[in-house]
Design an enzyme around this catalytic site. Structure first.
Site, mmCIF file in Angstrom:
data_model
loop_
_atom_site.group_PDB
_atom_site.id
_atom_site.type_symbol
_atom_site.label_atom_id
_atom_site.label_comp_id
_atom_site.label_asym_id
_atom_site.label_seq_id
_atom_site.Cartn_x
_atom_site.Cartn_y
_atom_site.Cartn_z
ATOM 1 N N PRO A 2 0.821 -1.224 0.000
ATOM 2 C CA PRO A 2 0.000 0.000 0.000
ATOM 3 C C PRO A 2 0.852 1.269 0.000
ATOM 4 O O PRO A 2 1.852 1.344 0.702
ATOM 5 C CB PRO A 2 -0.802 -0.106 1.301
ATOM 6 C CG PRO A 2 -0.419 -1.374 1.964
ATOM 7 C CD PRO A 2 0.672 -2.031 1.198
ATOM 8 N N GLU A 3 0.451 2.232 -0.804
ATOM 9 C CA GLU A 3 1.097 3.546 -0.791
ATOM 10 C C GLU A 3 0.090 4.558 -0.233
ATOM 11 O O GLU A 3 -1.002 4.188 0.172
ATOM 12 C CB GLU A 3 1.568 3.934 -2.193
ATOM 13 C CG GLU A 3 2.730 3.044 -2.665
ATOM 14 C CD GLU A 3 3.554 3.666 -3.778
ATOM 15 O OE1 GLU A 3 3.607 4.906 -3.857
ATOM 16 O OE2 GLU A 3 4.142 2.906 -4.565
#
Ligand SMILES: [Zn+2]
Length: 274
Positions: A2-3
């Site tokens: 996840p960013e």
């Protein structure tokens, strides 16, 4: 992995499901589910009311009706799910908050790089998050200062974009996308770029991440789901990352993949010249 846009999507989901609820019971099921820097056991949050959900870079925190916060980091594969207590526990369930809404907030993490922690609130941010530089959406983000600090570096531009002490929240995918949009070669030296060019790059970071936010985040990890259990898989919207040997949408030249600062890097050799 996840960013920032994925983490923001999770934050919005948690805000919807958990804000205003009281934690009836808090449990952990794996030693790595609690960060070693946690002030107290997660179970000590019993009785706390969740007043709001905040984020800086990839750090999330639940603000509580006490001077502490529950900080969460999703690591490589962490997910939150809102579940009915009658649904059997997921295979990689690491922690669980039972809420007074008769729902369970479950933290699931196969690779165990994600964690939870109890942290003291220090003004606007918890102690554990204080050292993280503001991200581009943070009201505390000072773009003039970031441009100045970036230009004074002698490293290549891509590692500078990933430097969480300069600005937080930019990971490998959005670094490549932002450089493509700003037409900057990932190996350009920071001090060779004009002020205007770095400003344009920061605008690209903002627009690439805003677009991903609107689409609910990008992720290549099939383990990643947002808080409602839906997948955040929006690969189609990427222009450079993961598109080796496909044609650049601006100039039809094949996207190339190289290694920069140890990270897989995608760029258009025609639009992004050294
Ligand atoms: Zn191109």
């Amino acid at each position: 992995m996840p960013e920032l846009p994925e983490v923001e999507t999770v934050r919005l989901g948690l805000e919807h499901w958990a804000r205003g609820t009281t934690i009836v019971k808090a449990q952990t099921f794996h030693p790595r589910a609690t960060n070693p820097r946690s002030l107290a056991r997660i179970s000590s949050l019993k009785g706390a009311r969740i007043t709001c959900l905040s984020r800086r870079g990839k750090f999330l925190w639940f603000e509580l009706d006490r001077p502490q916060a529950l900080v969460a980091h999703l690591g490589m594969s962490g997910q939150f799910r809102i579940q009915d207590p009658s649904i059997p526990a997921e295979k990689h369930l690491r922690a669980k908050l039972t809420l007074d809404t008769q729902k369970e907030l479950r933290f699931i993490d196969q690779r165990t790089f994600g964690w939870l922690a109890v942290s003291e609130m220090n003004g606007e941010v918890p102690d554990l998050v204080e050292a993280i530089a503001p991200d581009i959406f943070d009201p505390a983000f000072d773009s003039e200062a970031v441009v100045h600090r970036m230009r004074s570096k002698r490293t290549e531009i891509k590692p500078a974009l990933l430097d969480q002490n300069l600005m937080s929240g930019v990971g490998n995918i959005y670094a490549d996308e932002s450089l493509w949009l700003a037409k900057i070669h990932p190996q350009r030296s920071c001090d060779s770029l004009s002020r205007a060019k770095i400003k344009a790059l920061l605008s690209s970071v903002e627009s690439v991440m805003s677009k991903a936010l609107l689409e609910g985040g990008t992720s290549f990890d099939s383990l990643y789901t947002n808080v409602n259990g839906e997948s955040g898989y929006f690969e189609h919207s990427l222009e450079a990352y993961g598109r080796e040997n496909e044609n650049c949408s601006r100039c039809d030249t094949q996207i190339r993949r190289i290694i920069v600062g140890g990270r897989s890097t995608h760029f258009c050799p025609r639009c992004q010249r050294l």
